[in-house]
Write an enzyme that holds these catalytic residues in place. Structure first.
Site, PDB file in Angstrom:
ATOM      1  N   GLY A  78       2.888  -9.184  18.901  1.00  0.00           N
ATOM      2  CA  GLY A  78       3.081  -9.195  17.463  1.00  0.00           C
ATOM      3  C   GLY A  78       2.060  -8.391  16.687  1.00  0.00           C
ATOM      4  N   LYS A  86      -3.842   3.549   2.719  1.00  0.00           N
ATOM      5  CA  LYS A  86      -5.000   2.768   2.280  1.00  0.00           C
ATOM      6  C   LYS A  86      -6.126   3.667   1.793  1.00  0.00           C
ATOM      7  CE  LYS A  86      -3.613  -0.805   5.549  1.00  0.00           C
ATOM      8  NZ  LYS A  86      -3.873  -1.436   6.859  1.00  0.00           N
ATOM      9  N   GLY A 133      -2.288 -10.139   8.867  1.00  0.00           N
ATOM     10  CA  GLY A 133      -2.023 -11.525   9.239  1.00  0.00           C
ATOM     11  C   GLY A 133      -1.646 -12.364   8.037  1.00  0.00           C
ATOM     12  N   VAL A 160      -5.199  -3.142   0.940  1.00  0.00           N
ATOM     13  CA  VAL A 160      -6.152  -2.485   1.848  1.00  0.00           C
ATOM     14  C   VAL A 160      -7.017  -3.551   2.517  1.00  0.00           C
ATOM     15  CG1 VAL A 160      -8.033  -0.819   2.090  1.00  0.00           C
ATOM     16  CG2 VAL A 160      -6.261  -0.449   0.359  1.00  0.00           C
ATOM     17  N   GLU A 171       4.589  -3.330  15.171  1.00  0.00           N
ATOM     18  CA  GLU A 171       5.984  -3.445  14.764  1.00  0.00           C
ATOM     19  C   GLU A 171       6.900  -2.848  15.830  1.00  0.00           C
ATOM     20  OE1 GLU A 171       6.901  -4.963  12.035  1.00  0.00           O
ATOM     21  OE2 GLU A 171       4.933  -5.172  11.079  1.00  0.00           O
ATOM     22  N   ILE A 185     -10.120  -8.584   3.678  1.00  0.00           N
ATOM     23  CA  ILE A 185     -11.416  -8.003   3.316  1.00  0.00           C
ATOM     24  C   ILE A 185     -11.403  -7.635   1.831  1.00  0.00           C
ATOM     25  CG2 ILE A 185     -13.067  -6.163   3.793  1.00  0.00           C
ATOM     26  CD1 ILE A 185     -11.719  -5.801   6.527  1.00  0.00           C
ATOM     27  N   LYS A 205       0.815  -1.223   0.000  1.00  0.00           N
ATOM     28  CA  LYS A 205       0.000   0.000   0.000  1.00  0.00           C
ATOM     29  C   LYS A 205       0.843   1.266   0.000  1.00  0.00           C
ATOM     30  CE  LYS A 205       0.227  -1.323   4.592  1.00  0.00           C
ATOM     31  NZ  LYS A 205       0.311  -2.698   5.128  1.00  0.00           N
ATOM     32  N   ASP A 259      -0.125   4.532   7.852  1.00  0.00           N
ATOM     33  CA  ASP A 259      -0.573   3.308   7.180  1.00  0.00           C
ATOM     34  C   ASP A 259      -2.026   3.443   6.721  1.00  0.00           C
ATOM     35  OD1 ASP A 259      -0.286   0.202   6.760  1.00  0.00           O
ATOM     36  OD2 ASP A 259      -2.106   0.454   7.943  1.00  0.00           O
ATOM     37  N   GLU A 292      -5.382  -6.356  -4.216  1.00  0.00           N
ATOM     38  CA  GLU A 292      -6.437  -6.516  -3.215  1.00  0.00           C
ATOM     39  C   GLU A 292      -5.898  -6.471  -1.797  1.00  0.00           C
ATOM     40  OE1 GLU A 292      -9.685  -6.280  -1.728  1.00  0.00           O
ATOM     41  OE2 GLU A 292     -10.085  -7.066  -3.735  1.00  0.00           O
TER      42      GLU A 292
END
Length: 434
Positions: A186, A204, A301, A131, A189, A135, A104, A200, A128
């Site tokens: 986790g 998106k 994930g 973002v 970061e 989803i 992104k 971030d 895909e």
């Protein structure tokens, strides 16, 4: 059976997720598509061996081996960052290969160049996973909502920030403690700046706006504020007022201009986005034909993101097999119909506000502060004060009716300059119900 061969650059979390998804779903994908999707090569400078289940896959530390392999149809760039990711995508497309990326940051800055290169070389770009993790929001905008004018985009698009705010809300834990816990688990970061400062999320939002409106929206077009200034006391006041604090991406389409902003927002408890907690994401879209649509799921994930990358691989594979490459334009709009955006200036924004002012508990303080608000045409809806020890500063909380951002900034500047104020004023915008 048609064979589509795939090369992966970067065998980190997302690269492994794609590889695992392709292996686990190989037979199902054959049944659904009539295509055998084969993972041919993995390139990674830090990986010395692949798991046993990938015994038939070639491992290399040189991405050129993928670019120069004429049998590879699709290249998945999954290393992240600007360079060499940008160069890798451009080189793969120059070689006539279709590309897929989850990057992104790269697309929100260099998207115009990358999509132009794809058009020039008549190849497809799948993104895909850039973002919302698993989803399918990109596909929803490009295809499912194609017969709509998108009127607004609102969403929780960063799981780390949402997890932190959820923990602060549910347990009253200070920001720094929750951040440390998120890093240990986790969810965050080691350097969490992009997540907690809204960058971030801004990446998106820029991508979604580009698709939704047919405009070349760049990261620099998005106004960004993070959550690091939010304290448990703000969470508590929000609760008293019937709100939950969320880091939202918000864009409204005004026709002649579009809003582009990311910031902490007080969301009414009854609103759909207020119920999205933990590391989950939720994106609300409104089309003039369909009305409101809410997409919810895991925003990051290994396997959710791997699922999204695999979906792009399959879409492109189907198009190759059926001779219909670029049947759906990469950005939904035909390239010649994508324009440059006019961004609504932040100072023109109108919404209700929450202010927390920290000041000495002295006679006349309230009259001075309210006088400044009145001077800038800011109408107060309610006021609360916490703390009554005259030797210590107190928190004075205001909620306003609709106010203009430009006036609010001027008022806050004057208030912060007062000798009676002992800390910067905290400002949080309230979500307007539509």
């Amino acid at each position: 059976m048609k064979e589509i061969r795939v090369g992966i650059i970067g065998f980190g979390t997302v690269g492994q997720g794609l590889a695992k998804a392709m292996l686990a779903q190989r037979e199902r994908l054959q049944q659904r598509t009539g295509i055998d999707f084969v993972l041919a090569t993995v390139a990674d400078i830090a990986v010395t061996s692949l798991p046993d289940e990938f015994g038939q896959v070639t491992l290399t530390n040189n991405a050129e081996d993928i670019f120069n392999d004429p049998t590879i149809d699709i290249v998945a760039e999954l290393i992240g960052g600007m360079e060499p990711a940008r160069s890798f995508l451009l080189k793969a497309m120059e070689k006539g290969k279709h590309v897929v990326t989850a990057n992104k940051a790269l697309l929100s800055v260099h998207g115009k160049e990358i999509f132009a290169a794809a058009a020039k070389n008549n190849v497809e770009v799948g993104f895909e996973a850039s973002v919302g993790g698993g989803i399918p929001v990109i596909k929803a905008l490009k295809e499912g909502l194609v017969a709509n004018r998108i009127n607004y985009i609102k969403g929780i698009m960063n799981g780390t920030a949402n997890y932190i705010l959820t923990q602060m809300t549910d347990h009253g834990t200070p920001f720094a403690e929750v951040l440390k816990e998120a890093q240990e688990l986790g969810f965050a970061e080691a350097d969490p700046t992009y997540d907690i400062e809204g960058i971030d999320t801004a990446h998106k939002l820029a991508i979604l706006m580009t698709i939704a409106y047919g405009l070349n929206v760049h990261l620099d077009d998005v106004s960004v504020e993070g959550i690091s200034s939010i304290e448990p006391i703000d969470i508590e006041f929000a609760r008293r007022f019937g709100y939950r604090i969320k880091l939202l991406a918000i864009s409204r389409n005004h026709g002649e201009s579009v809003e582009a902003r990311v910031h902490p927002t007080m969301v009414p408890e009854g609103h759909m986005l207020a119920t999205i907690n933990g590391a989950f994401n939720g994106i609300q879209l409104r089309g003039d034909t369909v009305g409101d649509v809410l997409l919810y799921g895991q925003g990051a994930g290994m396997m959710p993101t791997g699922s999204a990358v695999a979906a792009d691989v399959v879409d492109i594979g189907r198009n190759i097999a059926n001779g219909s490459v670029n049947r759906v334009p990469a950005l939904s709009y035909l390239p010649e119909n994508i324009g440059e955006p006019t961004i609504t200036p932040m100072e023109q924004l109108q919404c209700p506000y929450y202010f927390r002012i920290t000041a000495l508990d002295k006679p006349g303080v309230l009259s001075v502060i309210t006088g400044i608000f009145g001077k800038h045409n800011i109408s107060i809806r309610s006021m609360m004060q916490q703390g009554h020890d005259s030797n210590e500063p107190v928190h004075i909380v205001f909620r306003t009716h609709l106010a203009q951002e430009g006036s609010v900034e001027k008022a806050i500047g004057e208030i912060n300059a007062l000798d009676i104020c002992t800390a910067p004023t905290v400002k949080i915008r309230l979500l307007i119900s539509e």
